[in-house]
Design a protein around this motif. Structure first.
Motif, short mmCIF file in Angstrom:
data_model
loop_
_atom_site.label_atom_id
_atom_site.label_comp_id
_atom_site.label_asym_id
_atom_site.label_seq_id
_atom_site.Cartn_x
_atom_site.Cartn_y
_atom_site.Cartn_z
N LEU A 107 0.84 -1.20 0.00
CA LEU A 107 0.00 0.00 0.00
C LEU A 107 0.88 1.25 0.00
O LEU A 107 0.39 2.35 0.16
CB LEU A 107 -0.95 0.01 1.19
CG LEU A 107 -2.15 -0.90 0.95
CD1 LEU A 107 -2.50 -1.68 2.18
CD2 LEU A 107 -3.33 -0.10 0.49
N GLY A 108 2.18 1.06 -0.16
CA GLY A 108 3.10 2.18 -0.29
C GLY A 108 3.81 2.53 0.99
O GLY A 108 3.75 1.81 1.98
N THR A 109 4.50 3.66 0.95
CA THR A 109 5.28 4.12 2.09
C THR A 109 4.62 5.32 2.75
O THR A 109 3.92 6.10 2.09
CB THR A 109 6.71 4.50 1.66
OG1 THR A 109 6.63 5.50 0.66
CG2 THR A 109 7.46 3.30 1.14
N PHE A 110 4.84 5.43 4.05
CA PHE A 110 4.27 6.51 4.85
C PHE A 110 5.39 7.20 5.61
O PHE A 110 6.39 6.57 5.96
CB PHE A 110 3.24 5.94 5.84
CG PHE A 110 2.00 5.42 5.18
CD1 PHE A 110 0.85 6.18 5.12
CD2 PHE A 110 1.98 4.16 4.60
CE1 PHE A 110 -0.30 5.69 4.50
CE2 PHE A 110 0.84 3.66 3.99
CZ PHE A 110 -0.30 4.44 3.92
N ASN A 111 5.22 8.48 5.88
CA ASN A 111 6.24 9.25 6.59
C ASN A 111 6.17 9.07 8.10
O ASN A 111 7.18 9.16 8.77
CB ASN A 111 6.11 10.74 6.26
CG ASN A 111 6.46 11.03 4.84
OD1 ASN A 111 5.87 10.48 3.93
ND2 ASN A 111 7.43 11.89 4.63
N THR A 112 4.96 8.88 8.64
CA THR A 112 4.83 8.72 10.09
C THR A 112 4.02 7.47 10.40
O THR A 112 3.16 7.05 9.62
CB THR A 112 4.14 9.93 10.76
OG1 THR A 112 2.80 10.02 10.30
CG2 THR A 112 4.88 11.22 10.48
N CYS A 113 4.30 6.91 11.56
CA CYS A 113 3.58 5.73 12.05
C CYS A 113 3.46 5.90 13.56
O CYS A 113 4.47 5.98 14.26
CB CYS A 113 4.35 4.46 11.71
SG CYS A 113 3.58 2.96 12.34
N GLU A 114 2.23 5.98 14.05
CA GLU A 114 1.99 6.15 15.48
C GLU A 114 1.04 5.07 15.97
O GLU A 114 0.15 4.65 15.25
CB GLU A 114 1.37 7.53 15.74
CG GLU A 114 2.25 8.69 15.35
CD GLU A 114 1.58 10.03 15.57
OE1 GLU A 114 0.63 10.10 16.37
OE2 GLU A 114 2.00 10.99 14.93
N GLY A 115 1.24 4.64 17.21
CA GLY A 115 0.30 3.72 17.83
C GLY A 115 0.74 2.27 17.85
O GLY A 115 -0.07 1.40 18.17
N LEU A 116 1.98 1.98 17.53
CA LEU A 116 2.47 0.59 17.64
C LEU A 116 2.66 0.30 19.12
O LEU A 116 3.74 0.52 19.67
CB LEU A 116 3.78 0.43 16.89
CG LEU A 116 3.68 0.23 15.39
CD1 LEU A 116 5.05 0.37 14.74
CD2 LEU A 116 3.08 -1.11 15.05
N SER A 117 1.60 -0.15 19.78
CA SER A 117 1.70 -0.40 21.22
C SER A 117 0.68 -1.44 21.66
O SER A 117 -0.30 -1.71 20.98
CB SER A 117 1.50 0.89 22.01
OG SER A 117 0.18 1.37 21.86
#
Length: 145
Positions: free
Chosen positions: A22-32
């Motif tokens: 689905l491509g690349t993203f600049n930010t990723c939050e919530g891996l918890s």
């Protein structure tokens, strides 16, 4: 002597759903995740209270990026939910600028829960961004996703 890579320098995140990019993203939050604890007081034992694990919960993950042609892939995935829920596996890979892998997370039973497209306002020009929020039922072996 090989040059050591900085282990914490991530530049972008690559998202795949059932092996489809689905491509690349600049930010990723919530891996918890968090473990709920049940406290049990045992009769006759006043020295401590038992701390027993009960339920594991996982937070939603939010990915953000500038608008790209991969937006149509995200839209197709979200639209597929209306024709029947299929909860695929997913993989998020944290990558350096040169494309080398920093870390990878496999996710079980992924479902898109929110997508926000760009705000298009000619009075305040800015980079057009999109935000994708997904939910999941836990982590898995990243190589299997």
């Amino acid at each position: 002597m090989p040059q050591e890579l900085d282990p914490g320098s991530t530049i972008f995140f690559h998202l795949t759903i059932d092996g489809e990019s689905l491509g690349t993203f600049n930010t990723c939050e919530g891996l918890s995740s968090s473990v709920e604890i049940h406290q049990h007081q045992e009769g006759g034992n006043n020295g401590f209270v038992w701390q027993l694990p009960s339920r594991v919960t996982f937070s939603n993950i939010t990915l953000t990026r500038p608008l790209t042609p991969d937006t149509s892939k995200v839209a197709a995935w979200i639209s597929s939910v209306t024709t029947g829920i299929h909860r695929p596996t997913a993989q998020i890979a944290a990558l350096r600028a040169d494309g080398s892998l920093v870390a990878r997370w496999g996710l079980i039973d992924v479902l898109p829960v929110n997508w926000r497209g760009p705000s298009l306002n000619p009075e305040s020009p800015a980079v057009a961004t999109e935000t994708l929020e997904i939910t999941h039922h836990g982590f898995t072996d990243a190589g299997a996703a």
